[in-house]
Design a protein around this motif. Structure first.
Motif, mmCIF file in Angstrom:
data_model
loop_
_atom_site.group_PDB
_atom_site.id
_atom_site.type_symbol
_atom_site.label_atom_id
_atom_site.label_comp_id
_atom_site.label_asym_id
_atom_site.label_seq_id
_atom_site.Cartn_x
_atom_site.Cartn_y
_atom_site.Cartn_z
ATOM 1 N N GLY A 736 0.790 -1.224 0.000
ATOM 2 C CA GLY A 736 0.000 0.000 0.000
ATOM 3 C C GLY A 736 0.819 1.268 0.000
ATOM 4 O O GLY A 736 0.462 2.257 0.642
ATOM 5 N N VAL A 737 1.948 1.254 -0.760
ATOM 6 C CA VAL A 737 2.874 2.396 -0.717
ATOM 7 C C VAL A 737 2.243 3.686 -1.220
ATOM 8 O O VAL A 737 2.629 4.765 -0.775
ATOM 9 N N ASN A 738 1.269 3.577 -2.115
ATOM 10 C CA ASN A 738 0.725 4.797 -2.719
ATOM 11 C C ASN A 738 -0.593 5.252 -2.094
ATOM 12 O O ASN A 738 -1.314 6.052 -2.665
ATOM 13 N N ILE A 739 -0.914 4.726 -0.896
ATOM 14 C CA ILE A 739 -2.054 5.260 -0.138
ATOM 15 C C ILE A 739 -1.577 5.580 1.276
ATOM 16 O O ILE A 739 -0.543 5.073 1.723
ATOM 17 N N SER A 740 -2.347 6.420 1.980
ATOM 18 C CA SER A 740 -1.914 6.859 3.310
ATOM 19 C C SER A 740 -2.128 5.760 4.348
ATOM 20 O O SER A 740 -2.820 4.765 4.096
ATOM 21 N N GLY A 741 -1.558 5.967 5.532
ATOM 22 C CA GLY A 741 -1.689 4.985 6.611
ATOM 23 C C GLY A 741 -3.126 4.782 7.033
ATOM 24 O O GLY A 741 -3.567 3.656 7.294
ATOM 25 N N GLY A 742 -3.899 5.880 7.090
ATOM 26 C CA GLY A 742 -5.308 5.778 7.460
ATOM 27 C C GLY A 742 -6.122 5.038 6.418
ATOM 28 O O GLY A 742 -7.017 4.246 6.751
ATOM 29 N N GLN A 743 -5.807 5.263 5.147
ATOM 30 C CA GLN A 743 -6.510 4.550 4.074
ATOM 31 C C GLN A 743 -6.184 3.057 4.127
ATOM 32 O O GLN A 743 -7.050 2.216 3.872
ATOM 33 N N ARG A 744 -4.951 2.728 4.467
ATOM 34 C CA ARG A 744 -4.573 1.308 4.596
ATOM 35 C C ARG A 744 -5.396 0.641 5.701
ATOM 36 O O ARG A 744 -5.889 -0.482 5.533
ATOM 37 N N ALA A 745 -5.527 1.337 6.831
ATOM 38 C CA ALA A 745 -6.284 0.777 7.962
ATOM 39 C C ALA A 745 -7.752 0.578 7.597
ATOM 40 O O ALA A 745 -8.352 -0.462 7.904
ATOM 41 N N ARG A 746 -8.338 1.561 6.915
ATOM 42 C CA ARG A 746 -9.759 1.467 6.547
ATOM 43 C C ARG A 746 -9.993 0.414 5.470
ATOM 44 O O ARG A 746 -11.038 -0.234 5.428
ATOM 45 N N LEU A 747 -9.009 0.238 4.580
ATOM 46 C CA LEU A 747 -9.117 -0.793 3.547
ATOM 47 C C LEU A 747 -9.109 -2.189 4.176
ATOM 48 O O LEU A 747 -9.890 -3.071 3.793
ATOM 49 N N ALA A 748 -8.232 -2.381 5.166
ATOM 50 C CA ALA A 748 -8.174 -3.675 5.871
ATOM 51 C C ALA A 748 -9.469 -3.919 6.640
ATOM 52 O O ALA A 748 -9.970 -5.053 6.700
ATOM 53 N N LEU A 749 -10.044 -2.841 7.221
ATOM 54 C CA LEU A 749 -11.319 -2.970 7.936
ATOM 55 C C LEU A 749 -12.449 -3.301 6.967
ATOM 56 O O LEU A 749 -13.309 -4.157 7.254
ATOM 57 N N ALA A 750 -12.444 -2.658 5.791
ATOM 58 C CA ALA A 750 -13.476 -2.925 4.779
ATOM 59 C C ALA A 750 -13.442 -4.387 4.340
ATOM 60 O O ALA A 750 -14.483 -5.006 4.128
ATOM 61 N N ARG A 751 -12.247 -4.925 4.209
ATOM 62 C CA ARG A 751 -12.095 -6.342 3.847
ATOM 63 C C ARG A 751 -12.773 -7.228 4.891
ATOM 64 O O ARG A 751 -13.504 -8.166 4.550
ATOM 65 N N ALA A 752 -12.546 -6.911 6.170
ATOM 66 C CA ALA A 752 -13.131 -7.720 7.244
ATOM 67 C C ALA A 752 -14.652 -7.616 7.247
ATOM 68 O O ALA A 752 -15.361 -8.621 7.368
ATOM 69 N N ILE A 753 -15.166 -6.375 7.083
ATOM 70 C CA ILE A 753 -16.623 -6.183 7.109
ATOM 71 C C ILE A 753 -17.282 -6.885 5.930
ATOM 72 O O ILE A 753 -18.318 -7.537 6.077
ATOM 73 N N TYR A 754 -16.685 -6.776 4.737
ATOM 74 C CA TYR A 754 -17.272 -7.392 3.540
ATOM 75 C C TYR A 754 -17.384 -8.910 3.700
ATOM 76 O O TYR A 754 -18.332 -9.520 3.209
ATOM 77 N N HIS A 755 -16.435 -9.503 4.390
ATOM 78 C CA HIS A 755 -16.462 -10.962 4.575
ATOM 79 C C HIS A 755 -17.553 -11.393 5.544
ATOM 80 O O HIS A 755 -17.957 -12.557 5.519
ATOM 81 N N GLY A 756 -18.001 -10.478 6.425
ATOM 82 C CA GLY A 756 -19.154 -10.773 7.288
ATOM 83 C C GLY A 756 -18.975 -11.997 8.152
ATOM 84 O O GLY A 756 -19.866 -12.846 8.227
ATOM 85 N N SER A 757 -17.845 -12.123 8.824
ATOM 86 C CA SER A 757 -17.576 -13.297 9.663
ATOM 87 C C SER A 757 -18.323 -13.202 10.990
ATOM 88 O O SER A 757 -18.877 -12.146 11.346
ATOM 89 N N ASP A 758 -18.305 -14.301 11.745
ATOM 90 C CA ASP A 758 -18.987 -14.331 13.055
ATOM 91 C C ASP A 758 -18.233 -13.507 14.095
ATOM 92 O O ASP A 758 -18.834 -12.905 14.975
ATOM 93 N N ILE A 759 -16.914 -13.528 14.009
ATOM 94 C CA ILE A 759 -16.080 -12.814 14.989
ATOM 95 C C ILE A 759 -15.168 -11.848 14.242
ATOM 96 O O ILE A 759 -14.506 -12.238 13.275
ATOM 97 N N PHE A 760 -15.142 -10.585 14.699
ATOM 98 C CA PHE A 760 -14.227 -9.589 14.131
ATOM 99 C C PHE A 760 -13.117 -9.306 15.136
ATOM 100 O O PHE A 760 -13.405 -8.945 16.286
ATOM 101 N N MET A 761 -11.873 -9.486 14.735
ATOM 102 C CA MET A 761 -10.716 -9.199 15.591
ATOM 103 C C MET A 761 -10.051 -7.948 15.024
ATOM 104 O O MET A 761 -9.424 -8.009 13.953
ATOM 105 N N LEU A 762 -10.174 -6.839 15.708
ATOM 106 C CA LEU A 762 -9.683 -5.556 15.194
ATOM 107 C C LEU A 762 -8.562 -5.054 16.103
ATOM 108 O O LEU A 762 -8.799 -4.751 17.280
#
Length: 1465
Positions: A736-762
């Motif tokens: 993720g060199v060409n996006i900011s640190g905050g965008q990287r964090a939100r992108l990783a969170l979006a991945r977790a939410i989209y998967h809709g698992s039973d347990i979210f570890m953040l």
């Protein structure tokens, strides 16, 4: 008895006739006796097993060998009997032993044909005893053949050779059929599966058989379309050959993996990859060995036919035997050409299967092995497994057959030498035997040097990987030269061992290359001293046999080295593959002395709880380490389903470790951990794939537009995406060199939410974003509808999140200290974490459930109105890897010669030419010796004179061989050192933008695989090329001198040869480049997977990543398959061309001997010389072009290295030097500064101007992606500005040398990083501070206790400081900056990963310790900037607000006031 002997063997001794074994003995014992035993054995076995009821359907090939071969043998035997009868009818006397032999031969084949009518005959012929006998029978037939060859009857020799060949092929056939039959009977289930596979495979082959005839397959006609396209255009992956079904990487993976698992089950303590490989590919490999035996045996037909031809020419007979021999010599070469290429093709296919199997098994292991278990190996070591150890293990296929084949070839050659010169060859053998212990000792030294070299190579690749991973941080510190010097130290150690190995290899080359010359000197010398007279047939047959010895003798040391390397690599891989894997179950238990019993109450608890941890003790050591440094100590915790749990605690308390223990990444020493349902995981340092934004969010799942849109909105990513060129198909670089640190964090969170698992570890996802975005994410994502019904475990320091949590867990030094609701937290002894302690300067703003005020409502309404930009094509930020077109340019060779040194290049070429000249002189002298002594029997010179001259030639040849070997080793080493040093120097001086646009795997490929080629393979193949070239030159000169008519053939031959090589080379170059390009994604994907393996395992996405990796390997397989097929296409045609030359020279010799030519050969000696020189053309021509094309392929590595020697460089030098204590004041002025990262991207900073007064502490805040980090980028000149200027103490920083500039500033980067080495070296690599000062700074940064607990300043930091938490790493980076004591300190969100209490302590430390310093702080936490002198607020690269934070806080319409309110909501 004597009467019977006289009847059977009239006028012939029964065994020995004085010179050789008698005809009677060979016919009666080796012929009749062996055939009689065969007939009896077949009859007994058939009669005893005739009631067998097995049924077995045979294929066409087996039917051919079992039915038609015996019929052909019977016809041949019957023809012999007819010819004998014809002779008897004409009155010739036929001896009885001849009749016995011919009739027994006919009886064998007739018996086989008669019994083949039985239904189950194939089972009987595949009897183990009979199969063994059919291997022994041809060997006895070879002894009979050797006795026959001593006669001069050409047709008889050819006829007997055919009979022995039939025996050999039939024996091999029934043994192969028996092996297949045995394996098919192993189990009923396996048999049914195999039969279905066979049907599928036959179907596949049947399809291909429709398009390709047997002749097409043998001549590799399938590659012709690819070669045609290669001449007219640049090849692409679509132009390559399709892989056969059995070479698909998935099937290769399954085959090897099942065998490895069997091996692991049978021997858990010491499983062997070598045995697993034998199990997977052993039988096909053995069958190839049988083909190789046949091929090697055919190789010796040439010298024997040559001997017959020269003797025929010496006698001057007028029969047609000469023409038969000349044509046979050519046909033998043709037959051997087909055998050679077929063996190479089958072996290469097997090697490709093995390579893909090993690569995929290693990759799968990395997906399955926990972080704790992986800690036994460094990252560099694991990367070496994939890049180097896999290739070395595959080379086992070559070395293993050569280990028995080369001694066999040497043995047969020596046996034939004995037949020529009797015991005189013993002197030559003595030389060889004396060299065996010497070579064995050298091999041991080479093995030792190789092992040490591999360790240093692992360390170098690890250091290189670390350097590339942290290059941005290193440049900001100004440490890149220091790190490159450490890397150079490792490289020099590696080169030391490489030097040892290369010079030992040079000795090996010298000993083995001079052996044939010494052999001929000692053999012919002793032969003449024993009183024998040399003749042309003897000398040149021996020379041909010496030529046959050269290749096995020269290859043997390399084979031994390759075998040693392969064994070392298989052991290394076995150790890695034997590591225990993560448990796939949701429940982990430890082997505990007091097992935990589960009653009914416990089971009901398990049903109601999402996560249950009972008395768990975990650490980061691997399972076989005895280290008991507990990270989590006796933790017991029950987390209900559907709850929101906040895990809090000081830095290093074990928050991230708790999540990792639930994921199974840690070593569970005691207790039990149970989780129910699927898990989605967002690590503290977000793991981003190189690919599009959509790829990162979907993570292998299907695209659902509605859920996707909701996810983006919940994570506040929709605005960011709408501003990107390409929308959600924008390409994100490595990590993720060409996006900011905050965008990287939100992108990783979006991945977790989209998967809709039973347990979210953040793990601390809110720390990387600003207060307003954190508030939005908390309300709309974590507490929003997409996650509301799920269990959420959040490690955090964010007060809003803590106040909203259903359950708060307080950790302290690995123990659970308190569990309760957020309402009870302020009343507990852990009130330090209470939301009311965030900052005192701002009056308590009451918490409201609505979560929004007027200011933030406006912003969030904007969020909802902007639609997500979706583009169908990815926006390329990462540059596509370039590959050159056309042939490898001459400048690449010139550069390599320059790297080696022009003087050493001239010495190498001269020594090679003179070495060949001395060898040709040696052979010409022998022909002169033969001619002067054979004719009259008297010579004008004594034997000693001839021997002295021969000795002089031998000494000169040996000396020049030694010079060539050592000069090549020296030149290759010098080039390797210079290429690495130049490449590293260029990379170190490259701008950060180059690393942002170039994946690390691509650069690492240059510094691992390509550099290994330049270190090892390239000098070796260049040496072979030079030897082949001067060898061919020598042959052409001698043949032209001896046989004038060869000059007529030379021009057309050279024309055909040049056309062939042009046709091939234009394609082979492209294939080699495609090969390099297809290899890069494998290493890039592998490196990326190593970094994110814990995330992949948490999402259970191993299958998706494995299939992606398999696609990369498939492409690599396809390229390699096409490459070696093209190589064999050429090899076959060249060998057929060479066979024509041999036939031409031999026929000219026969015609000349009959007086049919106006210009004839002058002497028998020159006749022999011409024929002995024509014979090795087959091997030498093929070897020359294959070594030439191989050199060109290897030169692609130099070409690729040169590409990176031409990359853009930073402007290092400046026109203004600065004082050592500059800046003295710390006054910073930005004047209309504009920054754009790429021409196609919008401005990151747009004409911003501000002044930071000396000693002022300034905070920079703004939304994620507003351009906060870009301010530091331009201040440190990481990226050149497009307009404006920056002044520090009145000096334009553009005029200051860039390394001086960076060394005078201090920085704490956004992503904290520690390097492999001692903690002291991490904090103070230049050793300018004493221990007292370091401890004092650590104490001020509140990390002293943790460092003392870890082992003090000398503790070794491994794998980027994984033993410390991210927060602790950030504190250590702060300590590193404070130790530097500069006037300007830059903090890029240095408190993001620490708790509020520690953050306030750091804040007070900075305000006290940094008094008088200019401090620039980028912050998301409002409390960090409240007490600062000034703040700057950025939005989309524009400075929208600045002023004193307290004053701005009072203004309710200011942007800062809105941020402050949002941070407490």
């Amino acid at each position: 008895m004597d009467g019977f002997t006289a009847l059977i063997c009239p006028n012939s001794p029964s065994v020995w006739d004085g010179n050789r074994i008698s005809d009677c003995f060979t016919n009666m014992v080796l012929g009749f006796g062996v055939n009689s035993v065969t007939v009896v054995m077949i009859s007994v076995i058939i009669l005893t097993q005739r009631r067998a009821r097995q049924r077995w359907r045979i294929n066409a090939q087996e039917k051919f060998f079992l039915h038609y071969f015996p019929a052909f043998g019977a016809c041949l035997s019957f023809l012999d009997m007819v010819l004998l009868l014809k002779k008897a009818l004409h009155g010739d006397f036929i001896v009885h032993h001849e009749w016995f032999f011919r009739c027994s031969q006919f009886a064998v084949w007739t018996t086989i044909i008669l019994f083949s009518s039985l239904a189950n005959y194939q089972y009987m012929f595949c009897n183990s005893v009979l199969c063994f006998w059919w291997i022994v029978k041809p060997l006895l037939g070879i002894l009979y053949l050797l006795a026959t060859f001593s006669s001069l009857e050409i047709l008889r020799c050819l006829k007997e050779s055919c009979a022995v060949f039939l025996d050999m092929v039939f024996g091999i056939s029934i043994n192969i059929i028996r092996i297949k039959l045995t394996s098919s009977k192993s189990s009923t289930l396996e048999e049914s599966l195999m039969s279905s596979d066979m049907d599928l495979e036959e179907g596949g082959h049947r399809d291909s058989g429709k398009t390709q005839s047997f002749w097409d397959l043998m001549t590799f006609k399938s590659i012709t379309p690819v070669l045609n396209r290669g001449v007219i255009k640049q090849l692409d992956f679509e132009d390559l050959l399709q892989l056969p079904a059995d070479m698909d990487p998935s099937s290769c993976h399954n085959t090897l993996l099942s065998c490895w698992r069997d091996q692991w089950i049978s021997n858990r303590f010491n499983p062997s990859l070598f045995r697993a490989i034998c199990c997977a590919y052993g039988w096909p490999y053995v069958r190839l060995g049988l083909l190789k035996v046949l091929n090697d045996c055919i190789g010796f037909a040439g010298p024997l036919l040559l001997n017959k031809l020269i003797r025929f020419l010496q006698q001057g007979s007028g029969h047609l035997d000469g023409y038969v021999l000349a044509i046979s010599l050519g046909l033998t070469s043709v037959f051997k050409s087909f055998l050679d290429t077929e063996y190479s093709f089958r072996l290469s296919k097997l090697k490709l299967k093995l390579r893909s199997g090993i690569m995929t098994v290693i990759y799968q292991k990395c997906l399955c092995i926990s972080l704790a278990e992986r800690s036994k190996f460094s990252e560099g070591e694991i990367q070496t497994f994939m890049s180097i150890d896999a290739d070395r293990t595959v080379n086992l296929c070559n070395s293993f057959h050569d280990m028995w084949s080369l001694p066999l070839q040497i043995g047969v050659a020596l046996c034939l030498l004995y037949m020529q010169v009797r015991f005189a060859f013993v002197s030559g053998i003595a030389i060889t035997i004396l060299l065996i212990p010497v070579n064995k000792w050298i091999s041991k030294l080479i093995a030792r040097a190789t092992e040490k070299m591999m360790k240093q190579k692992d360390e170098r690749i690890r250091r290189t990987s670390e350097l590339l991973r942290h290059i941005r941080t290193l440049k900001m510190y100004g440490w890149e030269l220091l790190f490159s010097s450490w890397l150079m130290e490792t490289r020099s150690s590696e080169v030391t061992h490489l030097t040892t190995r290369k010079y030992l290899d040079a000795w090996c080359v010298f000993f083995w290359a001079t052996t044939p010359t010494l052999f001929s000197l000692f053999t012919f010398g002793l032969f003449t001293l024993m009183g024998h007279q040399l003749d042309a047939a003897t000398v040149f047959t021996c020379l041909a046999l010496f030529n046959n010895l050269i290749s096995p003798l020269n290859s043997f040391p390399w084979v031994i080295n390759g075998l040693i390397d392969a064994i070392i690599s298989t052991r290394r891989l076995s150790r890695f593959l034997a590591c225990s894997e993560c448990k796939p179950e949701v429940e982990q238990t430890a082997d505990s002395p007091s097992p935990i019993s589960l009653d009914e109450q416990s089971e009901s608890t398990f049903r109601n709880m999402a996560i249950v941890i009972q008395d768990a003790c975990c650490n980061w050591s691997s399972s076989d380490e005895k280290e008991l440094n507990m990270v989590l100590n006796h933790v017991t915790l029950d987390l209900p389903k559907g709850s929101f749990v906040a895990v809090i605690g000081e830095v290093g308390s074990g928050k991230s470790s708790l999540l990792n223990s639930i994921l199974g990444e840690m070593h569970l020493l005691h207790g039990l951990i149970h989780s129910s349902g699927s898990i989605a995981y967002v690590p503290q340092v977000p793991w981003i794939l190189s690919g599009t934004i959509r790829d990162n969010i979907l993570f292998g799942k299907d695209y659902d537009p509605r859920r996707y849109s909701d996810t983006l909105q919940a994570c506040a990513l929709d605005v960011d995406i709408s501003l990107m060129v390409g929308g959600d198909m924008s390409y994100i670089g490595e990590k993720g060199v060409n996006i900011s640190g905050g965008q990287r964090a939100r992108l990783a969170l979006a991945r977790a939410i989209y998967h809709g698992s039973d347990i979210f570890m953040l793990d601390d996802v809110l720390s990387a974003v600003d207060a307003q975005v954190a508030h939005w994410i908390l309300c709309n994502a974590i507490l929003g509808p997409l996650m509301k019904q799920h269990t959420r475990v959040l490690c955090t320091h964010n007060v809003q999140a803590i106040s909203c949590a259903d359950l708060v867990v307080v950790l302290e030094k690995g123990h659970v200290k308190w569990v309760g609701s957020s309402a009870d937290l302020s009343a507990s002894s852990y009130s330090a974490f209470s939301p009311l302690n965030e900052f005192d300067t701002y009056l308590h703003i009451q918490r409201q459930d609505s979560c929004v005020d007027t200011n933030s409502e406006v912003q969030l309404n904007i969020l909802e109105k902007i639609t997500v930009g979706v583009s169908e094509e990815a926006q390329e930020i990462i540059e596509v890897e370039q590959r050159k077109e056309g042939r490898v340019e001459l400048t690449v060779y010139e550069n390599y010669a320059a790297f080696s040194g022009w003087l050493i290049t001239v010495v190498i070429c001269l020594s090679a030419i003179l070495m060949q000249a001395s060898r040709n002189g040696n052979d010409l002298w022998l022909s002169f010796w033969v001619d002067t002594t054979t004719g009259s029997g008297q010579s004008e010179y004594s034997t000693s004179f001839y021997l002295v001259v021969l000795s002089i030639f031998c000494i000169i040849n040996s000396f020049l061989t030694l010079v060539r070997a050592f000069s090549f080793a020296f030149g290759g080493l010098r080039a390797a050192v210079k290429v690495h040093n130049t490449l590293l120097h260029k990379l170190i001086n490259a701008p950060v933008q180059f690393f942002d646009q170039t994946p690390g795997g691509r650069i690492l490929n240059r510094l691992s695989s390509d550099l290994y080629t330049i270190d090892d393979s390239l000098p070796f193949i260049l040496n072979i090329l030079l030897a082949n070239f001067v060898g061919l030159l020598g042959i052409a000169v001698v043949l032209s001198y001896v046989q004038v008519y060869f000059l007529l053939l030379l021009l057309p031959f050279w024309y055909i040869y040049s056309k062939l090589q042009f046709f091939y080379r234009s394609t082979s170059r492209e294939l080699r480049r495609l090969d390099s390009v297809s290899r890069s994604p494998i290493y890039a994907s592998f490196t990326e997977t190593l970094d994110g393996s814990s995330t992949i395992r948490a999402f259970k996405s191993q299958d998706f990543f494995f299939s992606t990796f398999t696609q990369h390997v498939t492409l690599y397989q396809q390229t390699s398959y096409t490459e070696f097929t093209a190589s064999l296409w050429l090899s076959l045609r060249l060998q057929l061309l060479a066979a024509f030359i041999i036939s031409f020279v031999a026929l000219m010799a026969v015609i000349g001997s009959r007086g049919g030519l106006p210009v004839s050969f002058s002497t028998p000696g020159l006749v022999g010389l011409a024929l002995s020189y024509a014979a090795p053309i087959v091997t030498l021509l093929g070897s020359f072009l294959s070594s030439f094309t191989e050199t060109e392929k290897e030169m692609v590595s130099v070409e690729r290295a040169l590409q990176y020697m031409d990359i853009p460089q930073e402007e290092l030098h400046g026109c203004q030097s600065v004082d050592p204590d500059w800046p003295t004041r710390g006054l910073i002025e930005f004047q209309n500064v504009t920054l754009r990262y790429m021409p196609s991207l919008p401005d990151a900073l747009h004409e911003i101007s501000f002044t930071i007064v000396e000693g002022m502490q300034v905070g920079i805040i703004g939304r994620t992606g507003a351009g906060k980090s870009s301010v530091l980028n331009v201040l440190f000149r990481l990226t050149p500005i497009c307009g404006g200027c920056i002044l520090v103490d009145g000096i334009n920083i553009a005029d200051v040398p860039v390394r001086d500039l960076r060394s005078h500033f201090s920085v704490v980067p956004q992503s904290p990083c520690l390097f492999d080495g001692s903690l002291r070296d991490n904090l103070d690599p230049f050793r300018v501070s004493d221990d007292f000062k370091i401890w004092k700074v650590l104490e001020k940064c509140h990390v002293k206790d943790e460092v003392e607990a870890a082992g003090g300043l000398d503790v070794h930091i491994k794998e980027a400081g994984m033993s410390f938490s991210v927060g602790q790493r950030q504190l250590l980076c702060l300590a590193r900056a404070l130790l530097k004591s500069t006037k300007v300190l830059c903090l890029d969100e240095c408190t993001a990963n620490v708790d509020a209490q520690t953050a306030s302590v750091i804040q007070s430390t900075i305000s006290t310790e940094c008094r008088g310093m200019t401090v620039i702080t980028i912050a998301h936490r409002i409390s960090m900037v409240l007490n600062m002198d000034n703040i700057l607020i950025l939005d989309h690269g524009i400075l929208v607000e600045q002023g004193n934070p307290q004053a701005l806080l009072q203004d309710e319409f200011s942007r800062f006031s809105g941020f402050a309110k949002a941070s407490t909501m």
